[in-house]
Write an enzyme that holds these catalytic residues in place. Structure first.
Site, mmCIF file in Angstrom:
data_model
loop_
_atom_site.group_PDB
_atom_site.id
_atom_site.type_symbol
_atom_site.label_atom_id
_atom_site.label_comp_id
_atom_site.label_asym_id
_atom_site.label_seq_id
_atom_site.Cartn_x
_atom_site.Cartn_y
_atom_site.Cartn_z
ATOM 1 N N CYS A 81 35.581 43.671 39.801
ATOM 2 C CA CYS A 81 36.438 43.013 40.789
ATOM 3 C C CYS A 81 35.884 41.646 41.226
ATOM 4 C CB CYS A 81 36.679 43.945 41.973
ATOM 5 S SG CYS A 81 38.148 43.497 42.899
ATOM 6 N N ARG B 293 48.358 42.583 48.253
ATOM 7 C CA ARG B 293 47.206 43.184 47.592
ATOM 8 C C ARG B 293 47.682 44.239 46.602
ATOM 9 N NH1 ARG B 293 42.668 41.480 49.575
ATOM 10 N NH2 ARG B 293 41.445 42.963 48.375
ATOM 11 N N HIS C 128 37.157 49.869 40.680
ATOM 12 C CA HIS C 128 36.134 50.399 41.586
ATOM 13 C C HIS C 128 36.109 51.910 41.427
ATOM 14 C CE1 HIS C 128 35.578 46.720 43.910
ATOM 15 N NE2 HIS C 128 36.887 46.583 43.983
HETATM 16 N N1 GLN Z 1 38.206 39.238 47.034
HETATM 17 C C1 GLN Z 1 38.755 39.575 45.783
HETATM 18 C C2 GLN Z 1 40.240 39.904 45.790
HETATM 19 O O1 GLN Z 1 40.770 40.407 46.769
HETATM 20 C C3 GLN Z 1 37.939 40.730 45.226
HETATM 21 C C4 GLN Z 1 38.064 42.002 45.998
HETATM 22 C C5 GLN Z 1 37.223 43.130 45.481
HETATM 23 O O2 GLN Z 1 36.158 42.952 44.880
HETATM 24 N N2 GLN Z 1 37.692 44.340 45.733
HETATM 25 O O3 GLN Z 1 40.880 39.646 44.811
#
Ligand code: GLN
Length: 249
Positions: A94, A128, A194
């Site tokens: 990520c 998101r 993740h």
């Molecule tokens: N900040 C980045 C995004 O939202 C990565 C987030 C993360 O590592 N979960 O795309």
């Protein structure tokens, strides 16, 4: 045989149990009698990165990614790019994955210039992308299915000729548009997954270890392990996610 593992920025990039990937790798090596060591390398550390066989970089929020920019410019960036071109194995998750590309421009317009170690870029989206998801690794990355959890607003777009890590079967992956997930370049494996990614995906874990052992020793035949629990967990999540997706459609 032995492998030297480097956990980069463990205090800063540490979301959703990503460090469990390190535990998975070290266990799978020790169960086979292969030695390994893990060095934690953080901001300001001047450790020589050329000594390591395998690097792990976890995920982080936009803020934490911005915090790292100075440290990358202070020498680690060159060392990471060198290790990539030298065929070292990288697992990057990520925010750590986004860091390997050219840049990340947040939805608010803050542009983080990243490493450019691999040809891709990331732009922040309005919504998101959060859920469990499933993808199939490309043949060059072993071809198995991977279950994981994604939570990112960044949408990643790969450069021409850069291979994704896999193809999305359910979920968003790189950008929710082209069904690509992650990146595979030399021995760099970038993913949005993740969870951590490796314990529930033992074939992928062994694939990574094999790339690192082959680079160091020329060949690597990993003995099979009794992966009954791991495979049951993998299959349970995969069936849940795929059935859920069909019911929602
Ligand atoms: N900040 C980045 C995004 O939202 C990565 C987030 C993360 O590592 N979960 O795309």
């Amino acid at each position: 045989m032995e492998l030297k593992i480097c956990h980069l920025y463990p205090e800063v990039l540490n979301l959703y149990g990503d460090r469990g990937n390190i535990r998975c790798l070290t266990k799978r090596l020790s169960w086979r009698g292969i030695d390994c060591s893990v060095a934690r390398v953080g901001i300001g550390d001047q450790t020589d990165l050329s000594q390591f066989d395998l690097f792990f970089i976890g995920g982080g929020q936009d803020f934490e990614q911005e915090v790292l920019l100075g440290d990358l410019k202070g020498g680690k960036g060159d060392a990471i790019r060198g290790a990539v071109e030298d065929g070292k194995t990288f697992l990057c998750i990520c925010g750590g994955y986004q860091m390997m590309g050219h840049y990340y421009e947040t939805y608010d317009g803050v542009k983080c210039e990243f490493l450019g170690a691999v040809d891709f870029y990331t732009v922040g989206g309005k919504t998101r992308m959060i859920d469990n998801y499933v993808f199939r690794l490309g043949e060059e990355s072993g071809g198995s299915t991977v279950v994981g959890f994604e939570n990112h607003s960044g949408k990643t777009y790969l450069g021409e000729g850069v291979k994704p890590l896999g193809t999305v079967l359910a979920g968003n992956g790189n950008n929710g548009e082209d069904r690509t997930e992650g990146v595979r370049y030399r021995n760099v494996f970038g993913s949005y997954s993740h969870g951590p990614i490796l314990p529930k995906n033992p074939e992928f874990a062994d694939f990574l270890l094999t790339t690192a052992l082959e680079r160091r020793y020329g060949n690597a035949q990993l003995e099979p392990l009794a992966d009954g629990f791991e495979k049951t967990a993998h299959d349970a999540v995969m069936n849940h996610v795929l059935n859920h997706e069909v019911k929602d459609a």
